[in-house]
Design an enzyme around this catalytic site. Sequence first.
Site, PDB file in Angstrom:
ATOM      1  N   GLY A 131       0.834  -1.206   0.000  1.00  0.00           N
ATOM      2  CA  GLY A 131       0.000   0.000   0.000  1.00  0.00           C
ATOM      3  C   GLY A 131       0.860   1.244   0.000  1.00  0.00           C
ATOM      4  O   GLY A 131       0.696   2.122   0.838  1.00  0.00           O
TER       5      GLY A 131
ATOM      6  N   SER B  64      -0.202   5.709  -1.680  1.00  0.00           N
ATOM      7  CA  SER B  64      -0.767   6.913  -1.063  1.00  0.00           C
ATOM      8  C   SER B  64      -0.608   6.833   0.453  1.00  0.00           C
ATOM      9  O   SER B  64      -0.129   5.822   0.988  1.00  0.00           O
ATOM     10  CB  SER B  64      -2.257   7.054  -1.418  1.00  0.00           C
ATOM     11  OG  SER B  64      -2.975   5.980  -0.851  1.00  0.00           O
ATOM     12  N   GLY B  65      -1.014   7.901   1.112  1.00  0.00           N
ATOM     13  CA  GLY B  65      -1.135   7.901   2.566  1.00  0.00           C
ATOM     14  C   GLY B  65       0.133   7.530   3.320  1.00  0.00           C
ATOM     15  O   GLY B  65       1.251   7.898   2.938  1.00  0.00           O
TER      16      GLY B  65
ATOM     17  N   GLY C 182       1.610   4.638   3.767  1.00  0.00           N
ATOM     18  CA  GLY C 182       2.540   3.743   3.079  1.00  0.00           C
ATOM     19  C   GLY C 182       3.469   4.498   2.146  1.00  0.00           C
ATOM     20  O   GLY C 182       4.680   4.256   2.126  1.00  0.00           O
TER      21      GLY C 182
ATOM     22  N   SER D 167      -3.962  -0.234  14.414  1.00  0.00           N
ATOM     23  CA  SER D 167      -4.656   1.012  14.738  1.00  0.00           C
ATOM     24  C   SER D 167      -5.072   0.969  16.204  1.00  0.00           C
ATOM     25  O   SER D 167      -5.293  -0.117  16.757  1.00  0.00           O
ATOM     26  CB  SER D 167      -5.903   1.144  13.861  1.00  0.00           C
ATOM     27  OG  SER D 167      -6.750   2.159  14.362  1.00  0.00           O
TER      28      SER D 167
ATOM     29  N   TYR E 120     -13.539  -3.582  10.980  1.00  0.00           N
ATOM     30  CA  TYR E 120     -12.240  -2.908  10.988  1.00  0.00           C
ATOM     31  C   TYR E 120     -11.518  -3.162  12.311  1.00  0.00           C
ATOM     32  O   TYR E 120     -10.340  -3.531  12.328  1.00  0.00           O
ATOM     33  CB  TYR E 120     -12.430  -1.405  10.755  1.00  0.00           C
ATOM     34  CG  TYR E 120     -11.116  -0.651  10.698  1.00  0.00           C
ATOM     35  CD1 TYR E 120     -10.248  -0.836   9.621  1.00  0.00           C
ATOM     36  CD2 TYR E 120     -10.735   0.209  11.716  1.00  0.00           C
ATOM     37  CE1 TYR E 120      -9.036  -0.166   9.568  1.00  0.00           C
ATOM     38  CE2 TYR E 120      -9.520   0.881  11.671  1.00  0.00           C
ATOM     39  CZ  TYR E 120      -8.678   0.692  10.598  1.00  0.00           C
ATOM     40  OH  TYR E 120      -7.464   1.337  10.542  1.00  0.00           O
TER      41      TYR E 120
END
Length: 289
Positions: free
Chosen positions: A16, A19-20, A22, A145, A170
Amino acid sequence: MADAPLMAGKSVLVTGGTSGIGKATAIGLAALGARVGITGRDPARTEAAAAGIRATTGSPAVDAFPADMSVQAGVRRLAAQVLDTYPRLDVLVNNAGGFWAHRHVTADGLEHTFALNHLAPFLLTSLLLDRLTASAPARILNVSSAAHTRGRIDFDDLQGERDYSGQRAYSQSKLANVMFTYELARRLQGTGVTATVLHPGVVRTGFGAEDQAEYLAVVIRVARLFMKTSAQGAATPIYLASSPEVEGITGRYFVNRKPKTSSKASYDTTAAARLWQASIDLAGMTATE
Ligand SMILES: NC(=O)c1ccc[n+]([C@@H]2O[C@H](COP(=O)([O-])OP(=O)(O)OC[C@H]3O[C@@H](n4cnc5c(N)ncnc54)[C@H](OP(=O)(O)O)[C@@H]3O)[C@@H](O)[C@H]2O)c1
């Protein structure tokens, strides 16, 4: 003579990385001299992200590995390509993941959140483990998370078939990331390969945008103003991937570059062993994988 960059000669795979968090992690590690591979679903977007990282860091050693990791055949193809391309693998950053408000089913017939957030890193790590061990000291990082603290592994309904909620799926997947890390660390004792898990903070990324919960959309729009940037969110994974301060540290959860206690449920070794076996079965792994 100037010192060699911290990660010179090291190869890293960041899942990943388009974007973001990663992508920011890949930029940070490429800037420290590592050869970095990134993954993403779309070949053109993945190559464009790799080109962007090359341009930002001035490092030519950034490789694009397009793969849909929600599909097990995609994870297997990715692992084979990485093994073909990288004679050594020093760091694996299992970062790809997301939130889906509604229940989606993958080509393997599995619930998407569980398949991508937990089973994909489980399978990929297993397929790359011999290369990591041969490259030891090596590091495996799992991006979890703080949402894991609300998680519960529902062994009777891992796929959310009976009752799906995006938040529950999640949180379960992120608890699975923590339990997987701790179990992996126990199994890797003495190999020179460490496994750590982290919360990156609340970060302004594309997270959850593909299938957002309507009731959360307005809250998120306002909250984005106060979120960390991707570069700030990448600080802990970059630290865990590269810092000599954490050499040999394994089986720990990190927030803001500091070890922290994770949820009580995450330390349940019986549940971790049960999750491990269920993951082997659901990922269709053979006895030797
Ligand atoms: N943002 C936060 O506040 C926050 C907080 C705690 C934890 N996290 C965790 O941080 C990690 C990264 O999230 P982010 O916030 O950076 O989200 P993001 O901006 O949406 O990035 C997600 C990355 O995962 C890739 N990806 C998504 N589905 C994929 C698939 N099927 N196969 C391969 N790659 C796939 C995306 O690539 P393509 O779209 O190009 O395929 C992208 O590079 C996740 O594990 C998330 O749970 C985020």
